[in-house]
Design a protein around this motif. Structure first.
Motif, PDB file in Angstrom:
ATOM      1  N   ARG A  55      37.492  45.634 -22.957  1.00 52.35           N
ATOM      2  CA  ARG A  55      36.394  46.436 -23.485  1.00 52.35           C
ATOM      3  C   ARG A  55      35.594  45.713 -24.561  1.00 52.35           C
ATOM      4  O   ARG A  55      34.489  46.129 -24.917  1.00 52.35           O
ATOM      5  CB  ARG A  55      36.943  47.730 -24.087  1.00 52.35           C
ATOM      6  CG  ARG A  55      37.404  48.768 -23.077  1.00 52.35           C
ATOM      7  CD  ARG A  55      38.058  49.948 -23.780  1.00 52.35           C
ATOM      8  NE  ARG A  55      38.342  51.046 -22.879  1.00 52.35           N
ATOM      9  CZ  ARG A  55      37.482  52.020 -22.569  1.00 52.35           C
ATOM     10  NH1 ARG A  55      36.273  52.009 -23.099  1.00 52.35           N
ATOM     11  NH2 ARG A  55      37.812  52.977 -21.734  1.00 52.35           N
ATOM     12  N   ARG A  90      36.173  48.261 -12.944  1.00 52.50           N
ATOM     13  CA  ARG A  90      35.825  48.891 -14.217  1.00 52.50           C
ATOM     14  C   ARG A  90      36.932  48.655 -15.247  1.00 52.50           C
ATOM     15  O   ARG A  90      38.105  48.560 -14.898  1.00 52.50           O
ATOM     16  CB  ARG A  90      35.628  50.402 -14.031  1.00 52.50           C
ATOM     17  CG  ARG A  90      34.472  50.781 -13.103  1.00 52.50           C
ATOM     18  CD  ARG A  90      34.479  52.268 -12.833  1.00 52.50           C
ATOM     19  NE  ARG A  90      35.740  52.671 -12.202  1.00 52.50           N
ATOM     20  CZ  ARG A  90      36.114  53.934 -12.021  1.00 52.50           C
ATOM     21  NH1 ARG A  90      35.343  54.926 -12.454  1.00 52.50           N
ATOM     22  NH2 ARG A  90      37.262  54.203 -11.430  1.00 52.50           N
ATOM     23  N   ARG A 133      30.606  48.959 -22.326  1.00 57.04           N
ATOM     24  CA  ARG A 133      30.125  48.630 -20.980  1.00 57.04           C
ATOM     25  C   ARG A 133      31.094  49.080 -19.893  1.00 57.04           C
ATOM     26  O   ARG A 133      32.292  49.215 -20.130  1.00 57.04           O
ATOM     27  CB  ARG A 133      29.875  47.134 -20.894  1.00 57.04           C
ATOM     28  CG  ARG A 133      28.691  46.698 -21.763  1.00 57.04           C
ATOM     29  CD  ARG A 133      28.636  45.226 -21.993  1.00 57.04           C
ATOM     30  NE  ARG A 133      27.423  44.849 -22.723  1.00 57.04           N
ATOM     31  CZ  ARG A 133      27.298  43.781 -23.479  1.00 57.04           C
ATOM     32  NH1 ARG A 133      28.334  42.960 -23.619  1.00 57.04           N
ATOM     33  NH2 ARG A 133      26.176  43.513 -24.103  1.00 57.04           N
ATOM     34  N   ILE A 134      30.577  49.261 -18.706  1.00 59.39           N
ATOM     35  CA  ILE A 134      31.381  49.740 -17.571  1.00 59.39           C
ATOM     36  C   ILE A 134      32.364  48.660 -17.130  1.00 59.39           C
ATOM     37  O   ILE A 134      33.537  48.940 -16.864  1.00 59.39           O
ATOM     38  CB  ILE A 134      30.467  50.129 -16.397  1.00 59.39           C
ATOM     39  CG1 ILE A 134      29.525  51.258 -16.803  1.00 59.39           C
ATOM     40  CG2 ILE A 134      31.311  50.528 -15.174  1.00 59.39           C
ATOM     41  CD1 ILE A 134      28.438  51.535 -15.772  1.00 59.39           C
ATOM     42  N   TYR A 135      31.870  47.436 -17.043  1.00 59.89           N
ATOM     43  CA  TYR A 135      32.701  46.305 -16.657  1.00 59.89           C
ATOM     44  C   TYR A 135      32.895  45.411 -17.879  1.00 59.89           C
ATOM     45  O   TYR A 135      32.267  45.603 -18.914  1.00 59.89           O
ATOM     46  CB  TYR A 135      32.051  45.534 -15.506  1.00 59.89           C
ATOM     47  CG  TYR A 135      31.631  46.428 -14.366  1.00 59.89           C
ATOM     48  CD1 TYR A 135      32.585  46.979 -13.518  1.00 59.89           C
ATOM     49  CD2 TYR A 135      30.284  46.758 -14.174  1.00 59.89           C
ATOM     50  CE1 TYR A 135      32.207  47.839 -12.493  1.00 59.89           C
ATOM     51  CE2 TYR A 135      29.901  47.608 -13.148  1.00 59.89           C
ATOM     52  CZ  TYR A 135      30.863  48.156 -12.311  1.00 59.89           C
ATOM     53  OH  TYR A 135      30.499  49.011 -11.304  1.00 59.89           O
ATOM     54  N   SER A 145      34.380  49.842  -8.131  1.00 60.67           N
ATOM     55  CA  SER A 145      35.138  50.835  -8.899  1.00 60.67           C
ATOM     56  C   SER A 145      36.416  50.241  -9.484  1.00 60.67           C
ATOM     57  O   SER A 145      36.780  50.526 -10.630  1.00 60.67           O
ATOM     58  CB  SER A 145      35.471  52.039  -8.013  1.00 60.67           C
ATOM     59  OG  SER A 145      36.240  52.983  -8.713  1.00 60.67           O
ATOM     60  N   SER A 178      36.819  41.424 -15.242  1.00 56.35           N
ATOM     61  CA  SER A 178      36.418  42.246 -14.104  1.00 56.35           C
ATOM     62  C   SER A 178      36.255  41.319 -12.913  1.00 56.35           C
ATOM     63  O   SER A 178      35.416  40.419 -12.926  1.00 56.35           O
ATOM     64  CB  SER A 178      35.101  42.984 -14.380  1.00 56.35           C
ATOM     65  OG  SER A 178      35.263  44.015 -15.321  1.00 56.35           O
ATOM     66  N   SER A 229      39.103  56.478 -21.971  1.00 62.27           N
ATOM     67  CA  SER A 229      40.189  55.685 -21.420  1.00 62.27           C
ATOM     68  C   SER A 229      41.365  56.588 -21.089  1.00 62.27           C
ATOM     69  O   SER A 229      41.633  57.559 -21.812  1.00 62.27           O
ATOM     70  CB  SER A 229      40.639  54.634 -22.435  1.00 62.27           C
ATOM     71  OG  SER A 229      41.859  54.031 -22.046  1.00 62.27           O
ATOM     72  N   THR A 242      38.146  50.726 -17.127  1.00 65.45           N
ATOM     73  CA  THR A 242      39.009  51.916 -17.192  1.00 65.45           C
ATOM     74  C   THR A 242      39.945  52.044 -16.005  1.00 65.45           C
ATOM     75  O   THR A 242      40.879  52.848 -16.044  1.00 65.45           O
ATOM     76  CB  THR A 242      38.146  53.189 -17.247  1.00 65.45           C
ATOM     77  OG1 THR A 242      37.261  53.208 -16.118  1.00 65.45           O
ATOM     78  CG2 THR A 242      37.334  53.246 -18.531  1.00 65.45           C
ATOM     79  N   ASP A 243      39.711  51.286 -14.932  1.00 67.97           N
ATOM     80  CA  ASP A 243      40.482  51.490 -13.706  1.00 67.97           C
ATOM     81  C   ASP A 243      41.903  50.943 -13.847  1.00 67.97           C
ATOM     82  O   ASP A 243      42.109  49.871 -14.418  1.00 67.97           O
ATOM     83  CB  ASP A 243      39.792  50.805 -12.526  1.00 67.97           C
ATOM     84  CG  ASP A 243      40.344  51.282 -11.191  1.00 67.97           C
ATOM     85  OD1 ASP A 243      40.023  52.412 -10.795  1.00 67.97           O
ATOM     86  OD2 ASP A 243      41.117  50.525 -10.571  1.00 67.97           O
ATOM     87  N   ASN A 291      27.147  45.901 -17.734  1.00 68.73           N
ATOM     88  CA  ASN A 291      27.071  47.087 -16.878  1.00 68.73           C
ATOM     89  C   ASN A 291      26.695  46.713 -15.449  1.00 68.73           C
ATOM     90  O   ASN A 291      26.710  47.562 -14.562  1.00 68.73           O
ATOM     91  CB  ASN A 291      26.043  48.081 -17.430  1.00 68.73           C
ATOM     92  CG  ASN A 291      26.546  48.765 -18.688  1.00 68.73           C
ATOM     93  OD1 ASN A 291      27.725  49.074 -18.813  1.00 68.73           O
ATOM     94  ND2 ASN A 291      25.641  49.002 -19.640  1.00 68.73           N
TER      95      ASN A 291
END
Length: 313
Positions: free
Chosen positions: A199, A286, A207-209, A283, A255, A89, A288-289, A213
Motif C-alpha cells: 500500500r 489489488r 491506490r488500488i494496485y 482483481s 501487483s 483492508s 486488498t486481495d 490505479n
C-alpha cells in the motif's frame, strides 16, 4: 585506558569512503557495557570534528564504533516505518512494526547463487525452482523451499537464520518451523507486513494496485503479459523484475508478475500468497486481495517471493 583520542577523527573523512559508518558510544566506569550517544550538530566543531569539550569525561569512556554497511538494507531493500492497516483492508486495525523488505522479487539468478551454496551445506534444494530468464522472478518454489532458502542466504551473508526445527536450522523436509524472533536473517514478510508495504506504508496514496490505479502501469497480469496466448502454464508471462512503476516506497512488482508467499499459516498446510501474477486477472492484483495455497511440497508456475528482515542492523 582512555578512548578520548578517537574523538579527534572527523566523521566526514571516514564516511566519505562510503564503506563504513560510525556510531559514538559511551561507557561509565571501566569499558564494558556500551550505549549509543545521540549526536547533534552542536557536538561538532566548525570543521566537522567531534568536539570533545561537550562530553563529560569524568569516569566515562567514549569510542567510535565502525560498522560495515549491510548491502541488503543499504541497496536491495527499503526500511518500512510501522503503522496500522486502514479501513478497507480485510486486515484493518492490525499494526506492524518497522521492518525491511526487498525492492524486488527474488530473481532466478539470485535463487541459483544461494541454492548452490545451500546444497553444499546440506539443504535439500537441488533442482528446485525455475524462471524464464536470469532477471525474472524465480517460480515453482514451495513455501517450505523458500524458508530453507532464506536460511541458506542468512548463512551465506553472515546473519542468523530465522527458521528452526527444534534446536537446528531448518534445512530439509516439509515442516512448520519455529521463528527465532531474535535472529537478524532473511525471512518471508507476514501478510500484514506485505499489505502495509504494498500500500505504500505511511506514504500511501490509497491506490488500488501497488504503485498506481492503472494496473498496466503497475504490473504484469493476464491482459499485458501474453497470458491469453499461453496454453500450458509454463511461466512465459513473467517479465524481468522492476520494469513497471514502483510504489510510494520504491517497491516493484507487488501487483502482478508472480504471487508472493507470506509466512502466515491460515489452516493446516495452507499459507497466504499476495499480489497476483502474470496469469491473474486485475482483481487478484489489488493490494486488498487475499489468496492462499497449500505448501507441502506444492510448487506453482505463478508463485515466487520477496525477502524481508528486521529493520535494525
Amino acid at each position: 585506558m582512555r578512548y578520548l583520542p578517537v574523538l579527534l577523527l572527523t566523521a566526514t573523512s571516514v564516511l566519505a569512503a562510503d564503506r563504513v559508518y560510525l556510531t559514538l558510544e559511551q561507557s561509565t566506569g571501566n569499558p564494558g557495557t556500551w550505549q549509543a550517544v545521540t549526536m547533534t550538530s552542536d557536538m561538532l566543531t566548525a570543521d566537522g570534528r567531534i568536539d570533545g569539550g561537550v562530553f563529560d569525561t569524568n569516569n566515562k569512556f567514549y569510542r567510535l564504533k565502525i560498522h560495515t554497511p549491510d548491502p541488503f538494507l543499504r541497496e536491495a531493500a527499503v526500511i518500512v516505518q510501522g503503522g496500522t492497516l486502514p479501513v478497507g483492508s480485510e486486515l484493518a486495525g492490525q499494526t506492524v512494526g518497522a521492518f525491511a523488505i526487498a525492492k524486488s522479487e527474488v530473481t532466478w539468478d539470485e535463487w541459483q547463487r544461494v541454492r548452490t551454496f545451500a546444497i553444499a551445506r546440506g539443504y535439500d534444494l537441488a533442482g528446485i525452482g525455475t524462471a524464464s530468464s536470469g532477471n525474472d522472478p524465480v517460480r515453482e518454489v514451495s513455501w517450505c523451499d523458500v524458508l530453507k532458502w532464506c536460511n541458506a542466504k542468512s548463512e551465506m551473508d553472515g546473519t542468523v537464520p530465522v527458521y528452526r526445527v527444534g534446536d537446528t536450522i531448518y534445512k530439509t523436509g516439509q515442516s512448520e518451523p519455529i521463528v527465532d524472533a531474535d535472529a537478524n536473517g532473511y525471512r518471508l514478510p507476514t501478510e500484514a507486513e506485505w499489505e502495509w508495504a504494498a500500500r505504500g506504508g505511511v506514504n500511501s496514496q490509497g491506490r488500488i494496485y501497488s504503485g498506481s490505479n492503472d494496473l498496466n502501469a503497475a504490473g504484469w497480469y493476464w491482459d499485458n503479459s501474453g497470458g491469453a496466448t499461453v496454453i500450458i502454464y509454463d511461466g512465459h508471462g513473467t517479465r524481468p523484475v522492476a520494469q513497471k512503476a514502483a510504489n510510494e516506497l520504491g517497491l516493484f512488482d507487488m501487483s502482478g508478475n508472480v504471487f508472493e508467499w507470506c509466512f502466515d499459516s491460515v489452516v493446516q498446510d495452507f499459507h497466504r500468497i499476495r499480489g497476483g501474477s502474470w496469469f491473474s486477472n486485475a482483481s487478484a492484483c489489488r493490494v486488498t486481495d487475499r489468496s492462499l495455497y497449500d505448501y507441502a511440497g506444492s510448487r506453482y508456475t505463478y508463485i515466487g517471493f520477496r525477502l524481508a528482515r528486521r529493520s535494525g542492523i
